[in-house]
Write a protein that holds these residues in place. Structure first.
Motif, PDB file in Angstrom:
ATOM      1  N   ALA A  72      53.051  35.491  49.658  1.00  0.00           N
ATOM      2  CA  ALA A  72      52.436  36.611  50.373  1.00  0.00           C
ATOM      3  C   ALA A  72      51.208  37.123  49.627  1.00  0.00           C
ATOM      4  O   ALA A  72      50.178  37.435  50.245  1.00  0.00           O
ATOM      5  CB  ALA A  72      53.451  37.739  50.561  1.00  0.00           C
ATOM      6  N   TYR A  73      51.290  37.195  48.297  1.00  0.00           N
ATOM      7  CA  TYR A  73      50.132  37.632  47.508  1.00  0.00           C
ATOM      8  C   TYR A  73      48.991  36.631  47.618  1.00  0.00           C
ATOM      9  O   TYR A  73      47.829  37.008  47.767  1.00  0.00           O
ATOM     10  CB  TYR A  73      50.508  37.813  46.038  1.00  0.00           C
ATOM     11  CG  TYR A  73      51.524  38.909  45.796  1.00  0.00           C
ATOM     12  CD1 TYR A  73      51.520  40.100  46.526  1.00  0.00           C
ATOM     13  CD2 TYR A  73      52.504  38.773  44.821  1.00  0.00           C
ATOM     14  CE1 TYR A  73      52.444  41.095  46.302  1.00  0.00           C
ATOM     15  CE2 TYR A  73      53.431  39.770  44.579  1.00  0.00           C
ATOM     16  CZ  TYR A  73      53.404  40.928  45.328  1.00  0.00           C
ATOM     17  OH  TYR A  73      54.318  41.919  45.099  1.00  0.00           O
ATOM     18  N   LEU A  74      49.306  35.351  47.572  1.00  0.00           N
ATOM     19  CA  LEU A  74      48.263  34.329  47.702  1.00  0.00           C
ATOM     20  C   LEU A  74      47.597  34.394  49.073  1.00  0.00           C
ATOM     21  O   LEU A  74      46.382  34.257  49.181  1.00  0.00           O
ATOM     22  CB  LEU A  74      48.851  32.936  47.447  1.00  0.00           C
ATOM     23  CG  LEU A  74      49.201  32.637  45.999  1.00  0.00           C
ATOM     24  CD1 LEU A  74      50.023  31.354  45.901  1.00  0.00           C
ATOM     25  CD2 LEU A  74      47.940  32.534  45.152  1.00  0.00           C
ATOM     26  N   ARG A  84      43.728  35.177  49.855  1.00  0.00           N
ATOM     27  CA  ARG A  84      42.957  34.218  50.653  1.00  0.00           C
ATOM     28  C   ARG A  84      42.218  34.892  51.802  1.00  0.00           C
ATOM     29  O   ARG A  84      41.140  34.458  52.198  1.00  0.00           O
ATOM     30  CB  ARG A  84      43.912  33.150  51.189  1.00  0.00           C
ATOM     31  CG  ARG A  84      43.231  31.883  51.586  1.00  0.00           C
ATOM     32  CD  ARG A  84      44.227  30.790  51.633  1.00  0.00           C
ATOM     33  NE  ARG A  84      44.110  30.076  52.882  1.00  0.00           N
ATOM     34  CZ  ARG A  84      44.999  29.270  53.363  1.00  0.00           C
ATOM     35  NH1 ARG A  84      46.124  29.080  52.737  1.00  0.00           N
ATOM     36  NH2 ARG A  84      44.802  28.637  54.478  1.00  0.00           N
ATOM     37  N   ARG A  85      42.796  35.979  52.315  1.00  0.00           N
ATOM     38  CA  ARG A  85      42.132  36.751  53.379  1.00  0.00           C
ATOM     39  C   ARG A  85      41.033  37.652  52.818  1.00  0.00           C
ATOM     40  O   ARG A  85      40.358  38.350  53.565  1.00  0.00           O
ATOM     41  CB  ARG A  85      43.155  37.617  54.119  1.00  0.00           C
ATOM     42  CG  ARG A  85      44.128  36.848  54.974  1.00  0.00           C
ATOM     43  CD  ARG A  85      44.939  37.768  55.871  1.00  0.00           C
ATOM     44  NE  ARG A  85      45.652  38.810  55.173  1.00  0.00           N
ATOM     45  CZ  ARG A  85      46.908  38.749  54.748  1.00  0.00           C
ATOM     46  NH1 ARG A  85      47.607  37.643  54.942  1.00  0.00           N
ATOM     47  NH2 ARG A  85      47.459  39.778  54.122  1.00  0.00           N
ATOM     48  N   GLY A  86      40.881  37.663  51.495  1.00  0.00           N
ATOM     49  CA  GLY A  86      39.848  38.472  50.871  1.00  0.00           C
ATOM     50  C   GLY A  86      40.273  39.896  50.579  1.00  0.00           C
ATOM     51  O   GLY A  86      39.435  40.739  50.287  1.00  0.00           O
ATOM     52  N   GLU A  87      41.563  40.160  50.631  1.00  0.00           N
ATOM     53  CA  GLU A  87      42.071  41.502  50.365  1.00  0.00           C
ATOM     54  C   GLU A  87      42.372  41.656  48.883  1.00  0.00           C
ATOM     55  O   GLU A  87      42.778  40.714  48.221  1.00  0.00           O
ATOM     56  CB  GLU A  87      43.342  41.762  51.180  1.00  0.00           C
ATOM     57  CG  GLU A  87      43.123  41.689  52.677  1.00  0.00           C
ATOM     58  CD  GLU A  87      44.417  41.839  53.452  1.00  0.00           C
ATOM     59  OE1 GLU A  87      45.309  42.581  52.994  1.00  0.00           O
ATOM     60  OE2 GLU A  87      44.534  41.197  54.507  1.00  0.00           O
ATOM     61  N   LEU A  88      42.174  42.867  48.372  1.00  0.00           N
ATOM     62  CA  LEU A  88      42.472  43.167  46.981  1.00  0.00           C
ATOM     63  C   LEU A  88      43.922  43.628  46.875  1.00  0.00           C
ATOM     64  O   LEU A  88      44.395  44.398  47.705  1.00  0.00           O
ATOM     65  CB  LEU A  88      41.531  44.264  46.481  1.00  0.00           C
ATOM     66  CG  LEU A  88      41.505  44.547  44.999  1.00  0.00           C
ATOM     67  CD1 LEU A  88      41.059  43.300  44.218  1.00  0.00           C
ATOM     68  CD2 LEU A  88      40.549  45.695  44.703  1.00  0.00           C
ATOM     69  N   LEU A  89      44.614  43.143  45.871  1.00  0.00           N
ATOM     70  CA  LEU A  89      45.991  43.575  45.642  1.00  0.00           C
ATOM     71  C   LEU A  89      45.987  44.966  45.013  1.00  0.00           C
ATOM     72  O   LEU A  89      45.035  45.353  44.345  1.00  0.00           O
ATOM     73  CB  LEU A  89      46.711  42.608  44.705  1.00  0.00           C
ATOM     74  CG  LEU A  89      46.826  41.151  45.135  1.00  0.00           C
ATOM     75  CD1 LEU A  89      47.575  40.350  44.066  1.00  0.00           C
ATOM     76  CD2 LEU A  89      47.510  41.010  46.476  1.00  0.00           C
ATOM     77  N   THR A  90      47.078  45.701  45.214  1.00  0.00           N
ATOM     78  CA  THR A  90      47.252  46.964  44.504  1.00  0.00           C
ATOM     79  C   THR A  90      47.601  46.644  43.050  1.00  0.00           C
ATOM     80  O   THR A  90      47.906  45.492  42.713  1.00  0.00           O
ATOM     81  CB  THR A  90      48.397  47.796  45.116  1.00  0.00           C
ATOM     82  OG1 THR A  90      49.630  47.100  44.912  1.00  0.00           O
ATOM     83  CG2 THR A  90      48.168  48.065  46.596  1.00  0.00           C
ATOM     84  N   ARG A  91      47.568  47.661  42.201  1.00  0.00           N
ATOM     85  CA  ARG A  91      47.940  47.436  40.793  1.00  0.00           C
ATOM     86  C   ARG A  91      49.362  46.896  40.686  1.00  0.00           C
ATOM     87  O   ARG A  91      49.634  46.003  39.890  1.00  0.00           O
ATOM     88  CB  ARG A  91      47.847  48.732  39.992  1.00  0.00           C
ATOM     89  CG  ARG A  91      46.462  49.028  39.507  1.00  0.00           C
ATOM     90  CD  ARG A  91      46.463  50.202  38.581  1.00  0.00           C
ATOM     91  NE  ARG A  91      45.441  49.920  37.568  1.00  0.00           N
ATOM     92  CZ  ARG A  91      45.231  50.654  36.525  1.00  0.00           C
ATOM     93  NH1 ARG A  91      45.963  51.711  36.307  1.00  0.00           N
ATOM     94  NH2 ARG A  91      44.284  50.337  35.667  1.00  0.00           N
ATOM     95  N   GLU A  92      50.277  47.455  41.474  1.00  0.00           N
ATOM     96  CA  GLU A  92      51.675  47.029  41.435  1.00  0.00           C
ATOM     97  C   GLU A  92      51.810  45.585  41.917  1.00  0.00           C
ATOM     98  O   GLU A  92      52.553  44.797  41.329  1.00  0.00           O
ATOM     99  CB  GLU A  92      52.545  47.963  42.288  1.00  0.00           C
ATOM    100  CG  GLU A  92      52.641  49.375  41.757  1.00  0.00           C
ATOM    101  CD  GLU A  92      51.429  50.234  42.087  1.00  0.00           C
ATOM    102  OE1 GLU A  92      50.635  49.880  43.003  1.00  0.00           O
ATOM    103  OE2 GLU A  92      51.246  51.266  41.413  1.00  0.00           O
ATOM    104  N   GLU A  93      51.106  45.254  42.991  1.00  0.00           N
ATOM    105  CA  GLU A  93      51.142  43.883  43.502  1.00  0.00           C
ATOM    106  C   GLU A  93      50.549  42.904  42.500  1.00  0.00           C
ATOM    107  O   GLU A  93      51.094  41.820  42.286  1.00  0.00           O
ATOM    108  CB  GLU A  93      50.384  43.782  44.824  1.00  0.00           C
ATOM    109  CG  GLU A  93      51.056  44.468  45.984  1.00  0.00           C
ATOM    110  CD  GLU A  93      50.174  44.512  47.220  1.00  0.00           C
ATOM    111  OE1 GLU A  93      50.741  44.562  48.324  1.00  0.00           O
ATOM    112  OE2 GLU A  93      48.934  44.511  47.091  1.00  0.00           O
ATOM    113  N   ALA A  94      49.438  43.288  41.880  1.00  0.00           N
ATOM    114  CA  ALA A  94      48.792  42.410  40.905  1.00  0.00           C
ATOM    115  C   ALA A  94      49.706  42.152  39.711  1.00  0.00           C
ATOM    116  O   ALA A  94      49.795  41.024  39.207  1.00  0.00           O
ATOM    117  CB  ALA A  94      47.469  43.011  40.445  1.00  0.00           C
ATOM    118  N   GLU A  95      50.400  43.195  39.277  1.00  0.00           N
ATOM    119  CA  GLU A  95      51.325  43.030  38.151  1.00  0.00           C
ATOM    120  C   GLU A  95      52.511  42.148  38.554  1.00  0.00           C
ATOM    121  O   GLU A  95      52.937  41.270  37.795  1.00  0.00           O
ATOM    122  CB  GLU A  95      51.814  44.394  37.660  1.00  0.00           C
ATOM    123  CG  GLU A  95      52.755  44.321  36.485  1.00  0.00           C
ATOM    124  CD  GLU A  95      52.143  43.696  35.238  1.00  0.00           C
ATOM    125  OE1 GLU A  95      52.911  43.161  34.416  1.00  0.00           O
ATOM    126  OE2 GLU A  95      50.907  43.710  35.072  1.00  0.00           O
TER     127      GLU A  95
END
Length: 75
Positions: free
Chosen positions: A11-13, A17-28
């Motif tokens: 889901a993160y990938l 791929r859609r060009g969206e930035l992850l939140t800090r929590e998602e990135a971690e």
């Protein structure tokens, strides 16, 4: 990796791929999941690239949120 963890990683990938930035929590979470996969598949060079991507994304997200915070403080 558990199926649920793998699903979150995918889901993160897809979000990236859609060009969206992850939140800090998602990135971690993305970084933790990629590292876990890298430990489980230590001989797979693609997984090593995934772990590197996760670290890079985490750095971008932290930098972006820090810059945003500094801009808000200047107002």
């Amino acid at each position: 990796m558990e199926l649920e963890e793998y699903s979150r990683l995918i889901a993160y990938l897809r979000k990236l791929r859609r060009g969206e930035l992850l939140t800090r929590e998602e990135a971690e979470d993305f970084r933790v999941l990629a590292e876990k996969m890298a430990r489980e598949r230590s001989n797979d060079p693609l997984v090593a690239l995934l772990a590197g991507l996760a670290e890079f994304v985490r750095g971008v997200v932290v930098a972006f949120s820090t810059i945003s915070m500094l801009k808000r403080e200047r107002r």
